[in-house]
Design a protein around this motif. Structure first.
Motif, mmCIF file in Angstrom:
data_model
loop_
_atom_site.group_PDB
_atom_site.id
_atom_site.type_symbol
_atom_site.label_atom_id
_atom_site.label_comp_id
_atom_site.label_asym_id
_atom_site.label_seq_id
_atom_site.Cartn_x
_atom_site.Cartn_y
_atom_site.Cartn_z
ATOM 1 N N THR A 120 -4.992 6.127 -1.029
ATOM 2 C CA THR A 120 -4.220 4.899 -0.859
ATOM 3 C C THR A 120 -4.285 4.061 -2.122
ATOM 4 N N THR A 165 -3.434 0.291 -3.253
ATOM 5 C CA THR A 165 -3.174 -1.024 -2.672
ATOM 6 C C THR A 165 -3.245 -2.089 -3.753
ATOM 7 N N THR A 217 0.850 -1.190 0.000
ATOM 8 C CA THR A 217 0.000 0.000 0.000
ATOM 9 C C THR A 217 0.884 1.236 0.000
#
Length: 185
Positions: free
Chosen positions: A113, A115, A48
């Motif tokens: 984020t 990921t 991440t």
């Protein structure tokens, strides 16, 4: 304690000995968990990359404004996946590559984020970091392009207004007391 006491105990409890042997044999026949799985369930690695947006609204006046909620869309479609595909050397199509990454905007922290889950930790980190870097670069380039186009439009408008002012000034030269021309000027 003598040997006859042990033998008498086994003779009286023979059924318990047979039961424990049967349970042990049954448990030995059950396969262990590492024999059940297959190679597709091999270890997977998650990476991440979190980035904070300096300007969470990304407000630009005009029709081309971007809200922070739209950034995940820019990160997974269009130019960004194409750039990432080239950088990481992905052989498939850029839409398939973009499907391998989840991009989430958190309005409370104004964070974005990126990921991904991959077969190797190195590739997972490379993919998450490259998507984040290319998204930031794309947004900066887009803002620069919008700024330049707005600046050019403002300069054109300024030239147009100066031309109109010059025309009115010339007309005022012949009729300096004309109230309509004075108001237009």
């Amino acid at each position: 304690m003598n040997n006859t006491a042990v033998l008498n105990g086994l003779r009286n409890r023979w059924w318990l000995v047979v039961l424990l042997i049967a349970v042990g044999a049954t448990l030995a026949a059950v396969p262990s968990p590492d024999q059940v799985g297959n190679e597709s369930e091999a270890a997977r690695y998650r990476a991440t990359h979190t980035m904070l947006l300096n300007d969470p609204t990304l407000v630009q006046t005009g029709a081309a404004a971007i809200s922070a909620n739209q950034v995940p869309l820019f990160a997974t479609t269009g130019d960004v996946p194409e750039r990432v595909k080239t950088i990481v050397g992905y052989a498939g199509n850029s839409a398939e590559l973009a499907d391998q990454i989840d991009v989430v905007f958190d309005p409370e922290t104004t964070s974005l984020t990126f990921t991904t889950t991959q077969d190797t930790p190195e590739y997972a980190v490379l993919l998450a970091d490259t998507f984040a870097d290319q998204t930031a670069a794309y947004l900066a380039e887009r803002q620069d392009t919008l700024y330049e186009s707005r600046k050019e439009a403002a300069l054109e408008r300024l030239d147009d207004l100066e031309g109109q002012l010059n025309d009115i000034t010339k007309e005022l030269g012949g009729d300096a007391e004309n109230p309509t021309l004075i108001a237009q000027r």
